[in-house]
Write an enzyme that holds these catalytic residues in place. Structure first.
Site, PDB file in Angstrom:
ATOM      1  CG  ASP A   7      -1.907   1.187   1.172  1.00  0.00           C
ATOM      2  OD1 ASP A   7      -2.628   1.312   0.158  1.00  0.00           O
ATOM      3  OD2 ASP A   7      -1.946   1.976   2.129  1.00  0.00           O
ATOM      4  CD  GLU A   9      -2.073   6.149   2.874  1.00  0.00           C
ATOM      5  OE1 GLU A   9      -2.724   7.060   2.310  1.00  0.00           O
ATOM      6  OE2 GLU A   9      -2.576   5.071   3.207  1.00  0.00           O
ATOM      7  CD  GLU A  52      -6.895  18.751  -1.201  1.00  0.00           C
ATOM      8  OE1 GLU A  52      -6.641  18.966  -2.407  1.00  0.00           O
ATOM      9  OE2 GLU A  52      -6.920  19.636  -0.326  1.00  0.00           O
ATOM     10  CG  HIS A 151      -6.433   5.875   4.501  1.00  0.00           C
ATOM     11  ND1 HIS A 151      -6.704   4.950   3.519  1.00  0.00           N
ATOM     12  CD2 HIS A 151      -7.623   6.451   4.809  1.00  0.00           C
ATOM     13  CE1 HIS A 151      -7.993   4.969   3.236  1.00  0.00           C
ATOM     14  NE2 HIS A 151      -8.570   5.871   4.008  1.00  0.00           N
ATOM     15  CG  ASP A 156      -4.446   1.200   5.257  1.00  0.00           C
ATOM     16  OD1 ASP A 156      -4.792   1.117   6.452  1.00  0.00           O
ATOM     17  OD2 ASP A 156      -4.758   2.152   4.519  1.00  0.00           O
TER      18      ASP A 156
END
Length: 239
Positions: A7, A9, A52, A151, A156
């Site tokens: 995963d 980010e 965001e 997250h 994750d």
């Protein structure tokens, strides 16, 4: 068989418009079992973090400022994933696009998309019309994600490894039958010799579908028409 559950980010949605990876987490599986080996790194994206994106993963400019750049960790990442391990990723197209952009920019060969196993595609095939986010799949398979407030790439990946096993059918509920004498506990549902027959459940099983999933399923069945087999089940014709 070696697999890497992975995963990332990022600062946004598209590396071609300036977004960058800020975290990579990966878990090694061997024959579908975790080996305990992981890869985890935070990365300085060399650009400001949009608000965001910060609200999704909580990784801000101050935290990332002293972290290594991707080119500085690329060799370790490439060594961990290897050349032929399958890459298990939720929404693989997103992560593969970012990883290959970073690898290409750092002077490394890109990874072919054929290496990716997309758990989002698998989930959509198994549960059409249902929510198939990682959180939704954790709820469906009763994977404990209570520690997940934001997250995080490594957390994750660890959750996705459990979900992946469940999607493959490796996380089966154990059927326990209680009987007289020595009792009857059998993973395959077979009662022990001499066990008394089991009566009705004292309490119905708790539903595993959320209200949103039930509503989505009803809408899906409605599109199938009046001869849909699911309608016979809902009307009690499955005796």
């Amino acid at each position: 068989m070696r697999e890497i559950v992975l995963d990332t980010e990022t600062t946004g949605f598209d590396p071609d418009t300036g977004d960058r990876i800020v975290e990579i987490g990966a878990v090694e599986l061997m024959n579908h079992l975790p080996t305990g080996r992981t890869f985890h790194v935070y990365i300085n994206p060399e650009r400001p973090m949009p608000q965001e994106a910060f609200e999704v993963h909580g990784l801000g400019d101050d935290f990332l400022r002293d972290k290594p750049r991707f080119a500085e960790v690329a060799a370790d990442f490439v060594a961990f994933v290897g050349e032929d391990a399958r890459l298990v990723i939720h929404n693989a197209q997103f992560d593969m696009k970012f990883l290959n952009w970073e690898l290409r920019t750092a002077g490394y060969p890109v990874m072919p998309y054929s290496r990716a196993v997309d758990t989002l595609e698998i989930a959509r095939g198994q549960f059409p019309g249902a929510q198939n986010s990682l959180d939704a799949l954790c709820r469906r398979f009763r994977v404990d994600n209570s520690n997940r407030t934001l997250h995080g790439a490594l957390l994750d990946s660890e959750l996705l490894a459990e979900v992946y096993l469940a999607l493959r059918g490796g996380r089966q509920p154990v059927l326990v039958l209680e009987g007289s004498g020595a009792g009857a506990a059998r993973g395959n549902g077979a009662a022990a010799p001499g066990a008394a027959p089991r009566g009705p459940r004292p309490r119905p099983l708790a539903p595993r579908l959320t209200a949103e999933e039930s509503k989505a399923h009803a809408a899906f069945v409605a599109k199938l028409g009046e001869k849909a087999v699911w309608l016979r089940y809902s009307m009690g014709e499955n005796r």
